[in-house]
Write an enzyme that holds these catalytic residues in place. Structure first.
Site, PDB file in Angstrom:
ATOM      1  N   LYS A 180       1.913  31.843 -31.816  1.00 13.44           N
ATOM      2  CA  LYS A 180       1.563  30.719 -32.687  1.00 13.44           C
ATOM      3  C   LYS A 180       0.763  29.658 -31.915  1.00 13.44           C
ATOM      4  CE  LYS A 180       3.501  31.916 -36.678  1.00 13.44           C
ATOM      5  NZ  LYS A 180       2.777  31.954 -37.964  1.00 13.44           N
ATOM      6  N   TYR A 201       6.750  35.196 -29.866  1.00 14.49           N
ATOM      7  CA  TYR A 201       6.375  34.662 -31.181  1.00 14.49           C
ATOM      8  C   TYR A 201       5.792  33.245 -31.038  1.00 14.49           C
ATOM      9  CZ  TYR A 201       7.323  32.379 -35.697  1.00 14.49           C
ATOM     10  OH  TYR A 201       7.230  31.647 -36.837  1.00 14.49           O
TER      11      TYR A 201
END
Lengths: 251, 251
Positions: B144, B140
């Site tokens: 980003k 994750y």
């Protein structure tokens, strides 16, 4: 498997850099070669396979018994559109790193690119150090920055070693003025990859260029950390750029 | 369209942060809301649409007539597996940025995350500045970081503004000791996004946290560049951490 001969997988071994590197490394390691689509005529070693790296199940078996991976496979051109850089350089790279982790591979040496920082070159914002924030000049450069970041995560999380090499202008001869800044000769790249494979570095990013006098990217970290000693220099192949100055400061 | 009321698209507006932000911004801008799957009961504004951001053709029309995008849509959980972060936070984010570019959008404010740098927190390698190289703690976080890098490229290449906000622990109350480091109150986030939308910053990355006395991430760049003035402070909600010292230095 003989003691002391480590097994190294080269992905994308059919490419120009892959072929040169195979020649440089094949007497130093037990090589396995990965090809994307077809096996070249007369491959340099007997241990090879074909796999689409965008398919995890195809690339996963390539990692069995491997100590280190030199990851060259992927879209190599700066102009590659999104769908293709995403498939090969993001999804494919993830599959290579994750399958290497699952198989217990200890190190990956990654063929990154100067295009991760190419906007500095367009702006002549020099010198460039590998510690600076990235400024990719293309979606290709963005995809290679992704690879550097994923390696950082795998190093921090799993203790695997990742060394990113930002390759310059690779080829047997410096071709033009730009080569002063970024030429990388095949033998210098071979040496650099070999030094990465032999080093105790955990995670790092280095510029992969020859010892060009007029270089604008820093390689002193590779010199210090790895003992990299480039033997080629684009400026020696090109017309003189600066007047020679004698010891008294007179030309 | 009245002069001086800019049109702002919020993607992922059905989420917790999206709903709060809609309330904060709806009197300041002409909002359009993007929802992933279903329209919430009684949406706060009349201009909304449903689209899967992983499908370029679905999200492209959302950009027509929009001045700035607040991009919240995507997988929000640190534990999300690769297939899902890749689909929403890499392919989906590319579609949002590319469709915004094609439509002439001038600015994107991106909901990034502290998890881009989370390995520094695990190591208590503090303080953390947004200028440091990324150290994601998860796939994750890697996804980003990709978003931050793609924004950098679009800024350099196309002149669009991208401001990445690394969101801390968002919620109405600080819940635990960790909140001292990373609490972000809804009204502080609302203020920060509003200041981003009003600023003349071209490209930047800021930590999005409240004015917590014990914070370990730097927000002074947001204070200086944007005029961010957080009004909340987790330490004021939690038991005293330090003895008070009087002017003479005695406790």
């Amino acid at each position: 498997m003989p003691e002391g001969r480590r097994r190294v997988l080269i992905t994308g071994a059919a490419g120009r850099i892959g072929q040169d590197l195979t020649g440089f490394l094949k007497d130093r390691y037990d090589l396995r070669l990965h090809f994307n689509r077809t096996v070249p005529e007369d491959p340099a070693v007997d241990d090879y396979l074909i796999a689409d790296i965008a398919d995890f199940d195809q690339i996963r078996p390539a990692m069995d018994g491997i100590d280190s991976v030199v990851h060259l496979a992927g879209e190599p051109a700066v102009t590659t559109p999104w769908d293709r850089v995403n498939r090969a350089n993001i999804e494919g790279l993830y599959n290579v790193y994750e399958s290497a982790r699952q198989a217990g591979v200890k190190r990956v040496v990654f063929a990154s690119t100067n295009h991760v920082m190419g906007m500095n070159d367009r702006d002549e914002n020099w010198p460039v150090y590998s510690s600076q924030p990235v400024r990719p000049d293309s979606l290709y450069g963005v995809s290679k920055a992704f690879g550097e970041t994923l390696g950082r995560h795998y190093y921090d999380r799993y203790g695997m070693s990742f060394i990113n090499l930002r390759i310059g202008a690779y080829g047997p001869e410096p071709r033009d003025e730009i080569a002063r800044y970024m030429w990388l000769s095949p033998r210098d790249f071979g040496q650099l990859v070999w030094r990465c494979l032999e080093s105790d570095v955990g995670y790092a990013t280095y510029y992969a260029i020859s010892g060009n006098t007029s270089r604008t990217w820093d390689i002193s970290d590779a010199v210090v950390d790895l003992g990299y000693g480039p033997v080629d220099n684009a400026d020696e192949h090109l017309p003189p750029r600066y007047r020679k100055i004698d010891a008294a400061g007179e030309s």
